[in-house]
Scaffold this motif. Structure first.
Motif, PDB file in Angstrom:
ATOM      1  N   LYS A  19       0.837  -1.203   0.000  1.00  0.00           N
ATOM      2  CA  LYS A  19       0.000   0.000   0.000  1.00  0.00           C
ATOM      3  C   LYS A  19       0.873   1.255   0.000  1.00  0.00           C
ATOM      4  O   LYS A  19       1.985   1.250   0.529  1.00  0.00           O
ATOM      5  N   ASP A  36      -0.412   3.955   5.971  1.00  0.00           N
ATOM      6  CA  ASP A  36      -1.255   4.146   4.794  1.00  0.00           C
ATOM      7  C   ASP A  36      -2.336   5.182   5.103  1.00  0.00           C
ATOM      8  O   ASP A  36      -2.371   5.752   6.199  1.00  0.00           O
ATOM      9  N   SER A  37      -3.225   5.401   4.180  1.00  0.00           N
ATOM     10  CA  SER A  37      -4.263   6.427   4.358  1.00  0.00           C
ATOM     11  C   SER A  37      -5.278   6.064   5.450  1.00  0.00           C
ATOM     12  O   SER A  37      -5.997   6.926   5.931  1.00  0.00           O
ATOM     13  N   VAL A  42       2.523   0.411   7.354  1.00  0.00           N
ATOM     14  CA  VAL A  42       2.848  -0.309   6.127  1.00  0.00           C
ATOM     15  C   VAL A  42       4.333  -0.607   6.005  1.00  0.00           C
ATOM     16  O   VAL A  42       4.723  -1.494   5.242  1.00  0.00           O
TER      17      VAL A  42
END
Length: 68
Positions: A19, A36-37, A42
């Motif tokens: 990701k 990650d968002s 990650v």
């Protein structure tokens, strides 16, 4: 998961997923976490690895180690 050790900088890089990295947090001078968002980790980067981790053989633990 991909684990790489960079001997020239004594850095251990652990990529937990592919990701995209949305943010980075420096936990200590030697420990960096990438998120990650969704806020999930990650990747983990450990600088000065030999100074921070007892010597272990990751390959003996069944972890494939990629030398970069």
């Amino acid at each position: 998961m991909k684990i790489q050790y960079f001997s020239e900088t004594d850095t251990l890089a652990i990529e937990l997923t592919t990701k995209l990295i949305a943010s980075t947090d420096t936990i200590t001078d030697d420990l960096i976490l990438d998120y990650d968002s969704d806020g999930k980790v990650v990747a983990i980067t450990l600088d000065n690895c030999s100074r921070n981790v007892e010597t272990i053989n990751l390959q003996a633990l069944g972890v494939p180690l990629l030398a970069a």
